[in-house]
Design a protein around this motif. Structure first.
Motif, PDB file in Angstrom:
ATOM      1  N   ASP A  55       0.153  14.620  -7.435  1.00 22.01           N
ATOM      2  CA  ASP A  55      -0.640  13.876  -6.140  1.00 22.01           C
ATOM      3  C   ASP A  55      -0.389  12.523  -5.964  1.00 22.01           C
ATOM      4  O   ASP A  55      -1.128  11.656  -5.420  1.00 22.01           O
ATOM      5  CB  ASP A  55      -2.040  13.947  -6.327  1.00 22.01           C
ATOM      6  CG  ASP A  55      -2.534  15.558  -6.479  1.00 22.01           C
ATOM      7  OD1 ASP A  55      -1.571  16.435  -5.925  1.00 22.01           O
ATOM      8  OD2 ASP A  55      -3.545  15.944  -6.936  1.00 22.01           O
ATOM      9  N   ARG A  56       1.008  11.981  -6.391  1.00 22.12           N
ATOM     10  CA  ARG A  56       1.363  10.695  -5.925  1.00 22.12           C
ATOM     11  C   ARG A  56       1.740  10.389  -4.465  1.00 22.12           C
ATOM     12  O   ARG A  56       2.350  11.348  -3.733  1.00 22.12           O
ATOM     13  CB  ARG A  56       2.670  10.150  -6.900  1.00 22.12           C
ATOM     14  CG  ARG A  56       2.221   9.972  -8.460  1.00 22.12           C
ATOM     15  CD  ARG A  56       3.553   9.630  -8.939  1.00 22.12           C
ATOM     16  NE  ARG A  56       4.591  10.550  -9.195  1.00 22.12           N
ATOM     17  CZ  ARG A  56       4.817  11.426 -10.262  1.00 22.12           C
ATOM     18  NH1 ARG A  56       4.030  11.449 -11.281  1.00 22.12           N
ATOM     19  NH2 ARG A  56       5.715  12.015 -10.129  1.00 22.12           N
ATOM     20  N   ASN A  57       1.424   9.142  -3.961  1.00 20.15           N
ATOM     21  CA  ASN A  57       1.878   9.045  -2.567  1.00 20.15           C
ATOM     22  C   ASN A  57       2.106   7.456  -2.427  1.00 20.15           C
ATOM     23  O   ASN A  57       1.643   6.782  -3.245  1.00 20.15           O
ATOM     24  CB  ASN A  57       0.724   9.634  -1.554  1.00 20.15           C
ATOM     25  CG  ASN A  57      -0.611   8.963  -1.827  1.00 20.15           C
ATOM     26  OD1 ASN A  57      -0.814   7.905  -0.961  1.00 20.15           O
ATOM     27  ND2 ASN A  57      -1.559   9.397  -2.662  1.00 20.15           N
ATOM     28  N   ALA A  58       2.504   7.368  -1.064  1.00 22.87           N
ATOM     29  CA  ALA A  58       2.952   6.020  -0.797  1.00 22.87           C
ATOM     30  C   ALA A  58       1.917   5.080  -0.369  1.00 22.87           C
ATOM     31  O   ALA A  58       2.128   3.856  -0.038  1.00 22.87           O
ATOM     32  CB  ALA A  58       3.963   6.086   0.390  1.00 22.87           C
ATOM     33  N   LYS A  59       0.583   5.632  -0.246  1.00 25.54           N
ATOM     34  CA  LYS A  59      -0.312   4.915   0.265  1.00 25.54           C
ATOM     35  C   LYS A  59      -1.262   4.341  -1.372  1.00 25.54           C
ATOM     36  O   LYS A  59      -2.196   3.589  -1.205  1.00 25.54           O
ATOM     37  CB  LYS A  59      -1.373   5.451   1.087  1.00 25.54           C
ATOM     38  CG  LYS A  59      -0.840   5.672   2.569  1.00 25.54           C
ATOM     39  CD  LYS A  59      -1.856   6.443   3.278  1.00 25.54           C
ATOM     40  CE  LYS A  59      -1.037   6.623   4.660  1.00 25.54           C
ATOM     41  NZ  LYS A  59      -2.032   7.486   5.548  1.00 25.54           N
ATOM     42  N   SER A  60      -0.642   4.534  -2.352  1.00 23.84           N
ATOM     43  CA  SER A  60      -1.242   4.273  -3.786  1.00 23.84           C
ATOM     44  C   SER A  60      -1.260   2.710  -3.650  1.00 23.84           C
ATOM     45  O   SER A  60      -0.265   2.261  -3.263  1.00 23.84           O
ATOM     46  CB  SER A  60      -0.533   4.776  -4.798  1.00 23.84           C
ATOM     47  OG  SER A  60       0.761   4.645  -4.931  1.00 23.84           O
ATOM     48  N   TYR A  61      -1.979   2.103  -4.646  1.00 24.12           N
ATOM     49  CA  TYR A  61      -1.811   0.730  -4.890  1.00 24.12           C
ATOM     50  C   TYR A  61      -0.368   0.459  -5.479  1.00 24.12           C
ATOM     51  O   TYR A  61       0.287  -0.689  -5.259  1.00 24.12           O
ATOM     52  CB  TYR A  61      -2.873   0.338  -5.782  1.00 24.12           C
ATOM     53  CG  TYR A  61      -3.044   0.373  -7.190  1.00 24.12           C
ATOM     54  CD1 TYR A  61      -2.383  -0.439  -7.966  1.00 24.12           C
ATOM     55  CD2 TYR A  61      -4.079   1.067  -7.485  1.00 24.12           C
ATOM     56  CE1 TYR A  61      -2.241  -0.212  -9.384  1.00 24.12           C
ATOM     57  CE2 TYR A  61      -3.894   1.354  -8.864  1.00 24.12           C
ATOM     58  CZ  TYR A  61      -3.032   0.925  -9.924  1.00 24.12           C
ATOM     59  OH  TYR A  61      -3.237   1.125 -11.289  1.00 24.12           O
ATOM     60  N   SER A  63       2.556   1.968  -5.048  1.00 24.70           N
ATOM     61  CA  SER A  63       3.356   2.069  -4.091  1.00 24.70           C
ATOM     62  C   SER A  63       3.418   0.744  -3.050  1.00 24.70           C
ATOM     63  O   SER A  63       4.375   0.105  -2.750  1.00 24.70           O
ATOM     64  CB  SER A  63       3.371   3.354  -3.278  1.00 24.70           C
ATOM     65  OG  SER A  63       3.525   4.416  -4.125  1.00 24.70           O
ATOM     66  N   LEU A  64       2.136   0.318  -2.581  1.00 20.86           N
ATOM     67  CA  LEU A  64       1.876  -0.844  -1.706  1.00 20.86           C
ATOM     68  C   LEU A  64       2.360  -2.046  -2.496  1.00 20.86           C
ATOM     69  O   LEU A  64       3.006  -2.964  -1.805  1.00 20.86           O
ATOM     70  CB  LEU A  64       0.422  -0.960  -1.444  1.00 20.86           C
ATOM     71  CG  LEU A  64       0.002   0.250  -0.664  1.00 20.86           C
ATOM     72  CD1 LEU A  64      -1.511   0.254  -0.484  1.00 20.86           C
ATOM     73  CD2 LEU A  64       0.553   0.519   0.804  1.00 20.86           C
ATOM     74  N   SER A  70       9.168  -6.264  -3.219  1.00 20.32           N
ATOM     75  CA  SER A  70      10.480  -6.138  -3.026  1.00 20.32           C
ATOM     76  C   SER A  70      10.863  -5.904  -4.606  1.00 20.32           C
ATOM     77  O   SER A  70      11.993  -6.576  -4.794  1.00 20.32           O
ATOM     78  CB  SER A  70      11.246  -7.108  -2.416  1.00 20.32           C
ATOM     79  OG  SER A  70      10.955  -7.308  -1.024  1.00 20.32           O
ATOM     80  N   VAL A  71      10.353  -5.014  -5.255  1.00 16.66           N
ATOM     81  CA  VAL A  71      10.782  -5.051  -6.711  1.00 16.66           C
ATOM     82  C   VAL A  71      12.221  -4.367  -6.887  1.00 16.66           C
ATOM     83  O   VAL A  71      12.677  -3.560  -6.008  1.00 16.66           O
ATOM     84  CB  VAL A  71       9.861  -4.091  -7.418  1.00 16.66           C
ATOM     85  CG1 VAL A  71       8.375  -4.460  -7.384  1.00 16.66           C
ATOM     86  CG2 VAL A  71       9.938  -2.565  -7.066  1.00 16.66           C
ATOM     87  N   GLY A 248      -9.366   1.820   1.018  1.00 13.22           N
ATOM     88  CA  GLY A 248      -9.665   1.338  -0.470  1.00 13.22           C
ATOM     89  C   GLY A 248      -8.562   0.794  -1.059  1.00 13.22           C
ATOM     90  O   GLY A 248      -8.684  -0.134  -1.870  1.00 13.22           O
ATOM     91  N   TYR A 249      -7.326   1.264  -1.102  1.00 17.03           N
ATOM     92  CA  TYR A 249      -6.309   1.128  -1.624  1.00 17.03           C
ATOM     93  C   TYR A 249      -5.558  -0.217  -1.061  1.00 17.03           C
ATOM     94  O   TYR A 249      -5.022  -1.257  -1.812  1.00 17.03           O
ATOM     95  CB  TYR A 249      -5.250   2.277  -1.841  1.00 17.03           C
ATOM     96  CG  TYR A 249      -5.552   3.295  -2.873  1.00 17.03           C
ATOM     97  CD1 TYR A 249      -5.786   3.391  -4.143  1.00 17.03           C
ATOM     98  CD2 TYR A 249      -5.954   4.605  -2.241  1.00 17.03           C
ATOM     99  CE1 TYR A 249      -6.017   4.036  -5.132  1.00 17.03           C
ATOM    100  CE2 TYR A 249      -6.104   5.552  -3.171  1.00 17.03           C
ATOM    101  CZ  TYR A 249      -6.321   5.490  -4.427  1.00 17.03           C
ATOM    102  OH  TYR A 249      -6.814   6.504  -5.144  1.00 17.03           O
ATOM    103  N   ALA A 250      -5.606  -0.255   0.295  1.00 12.85           N
ATOM    104  CA  ALA A 250      -4.782  -1.214   0.775  1.00 12.85           C
ATOM    105  C   ALA A 250      -5.622  -2.516   0.868  1.00 12.85           C
ATOM    106  O   ALA A 250      -5.111  -3.811   0.713  1.00 12.85           O
ATOM    107  CB  ALA A 250      -4.496  -0.970   2.321  1.00 12.85           C
ATOM    108  N   SER A 251      -6.895  -2.224   0.954  1.00 12.79           N
ATOM    109  CA  SER A 251      -7.664  -3.606   1.057  1.00 12.79           C
ATOM    110  C   SER A 251      -8.630  -3.962  -0.044  1.00 12.79           C
ATOM    111  O   SER A 251      -9.210  -5.044  -0.111  1.00 12.79           O
ATOM    112  CB  SER A 251      -8.779  -3.455   2.285  1.00 12.79           C
ATOM    113  OG  SER A 251      -7.748  -3.489   3.752  1.00 12.79           O
ATOM    114  N   GLY A 252      -8.676  -2.958  -0.947  1.00  9.63           N
ATOM    115  CA  GLY A 252      -9.673  -3.155  -2.399  1.00  9.63           C
ATOM    116  C   GLY A 252      -8.537  -3.447  -3.217  1.00  9.63           C
ATOM    117  O   GLY A 252      -8.475  -4.362  -3.941  1.00  9.63           O
TER     118      GLY A 252
END
Length: 262
Positions: A55-61, A63-64, A70-71, A248-252
């Motif tokens: 259940d990994r996804n690009a909206k996770s903290y 990935s963000l 720019s790792v 929650g992930y993007a702003s928390g």
């Protein structure tokens, strides 16, 4: 005059060498980042469906954060349902001495997060209190050793990395009316359980020489029953329940991690 010009040229050359060296040394170091942990690290709660078993996804903290910084290399092995033993057995093998940054969120599943929520939803205040008390007893007495072992394994496999341990938010905004079916008493018990979990995780991170990243203040006024939810209540698909949504992930989570990493 020729001597003066020659000395001036030599001085300028020296300045160029020194300046060039300073600029070279100031160049940003390559970031080799690995993200470990459970569903909160994988980013569960943000998608209608998931395209991998973890259940990994690009909206996770992770990935963000990787996108924002720019790792140079990003290893993402967090997995929904993971416990401390899964990090040791299935995730730390992806680490190496090349890693410069490692993040991890783990411990909630060891403490029985899912069963606690089920007991609170179905058992009323009394059932919720018993479930939270049992989980807190485990968190205080058994989880510290499990975390110590997990953090040692991370350090062993990534000896050069700065490790950031991200905690869990409180789920509920207390007070007022809310149609999710739990009383303020049960909501308060659940929030208290989250506080106990974060306290133990923070202490274990400190023992390991890792940095604990507390996300709770970022979620203030954005829990379930607030005017702006950053955490899902019972949701579909069910796996999304009681996990942060995209906000929650993007702003928390992301601002908390970005602040910690500078």
């Amino acid at each position: 005059m020729r001597l003066v010009r020659t000395l001036s040229a030599l001085a300028l050359s020296a300045v160029a060498v020194v300046t060039g060296g300073a600029l070279a040394s100031a160049a940003p170091l390559a970031v080799n980042y690995a993200a470990l942990g459970d569903s909160y690290a994988a980013g569960v709660g943000t998608a209608g469906s998931y395209d991998n078993s973890c259940d990994r996804n690009a909206k996770s903290y992770p990935s963000l954060w990787a996108s924002a910084h720019s790792v140079s290399n990003f290893t993402f092995v967090a997995c929904s349902g993971a416990k401390t033993s899964d990090v040791i057995n299935n995730q730390v093998g992806s680490l190496s001495s090349a890693n410069t940054v490692v993040t991890v969120t783990i411990g909630g599943n060891d403490a029985g997060f899912t069963s606690v929520m089920g007991s609170c939803i179905l058992g009323g205040d009394s059932g919720c209190r018993t479930a939270v008390d049992n989980a807190t007893n485990f968190v205080n007495n058994s989880l510290p050793g499990l975390l110590d072992n997990t953090y040692r394994a991370i350090r062993s496999h990534a000896p050069n990395a700065t490790v950031y341990v991200l905690g869990y938010p409180r789920f509920y905004q207390l007070g007022g009316s809310c149609s999710v079916g739990l009383s303020d008493t049960s909501r308060g018990l659940i929030n208290g359980g989250a506080d106990s979990l974060d306290s133990v995780i923070s202490a274990a991170a400190g023992r390991a020489g890792f940095r604990f990243v507390d996300v709770r203040s970022n979620f203030t006024s954005h829990g379930i029953c607030s005017s702006s939810w950053w955490i899902n209540s019972v949701s579909w698909p069910v796996v999304n329940s009681y996990h942060p949504n995209a906000s929650g992930y993007a702003s928390g989570y992301l601002p908390a991690l970005s602040s910690a990493t500078g």
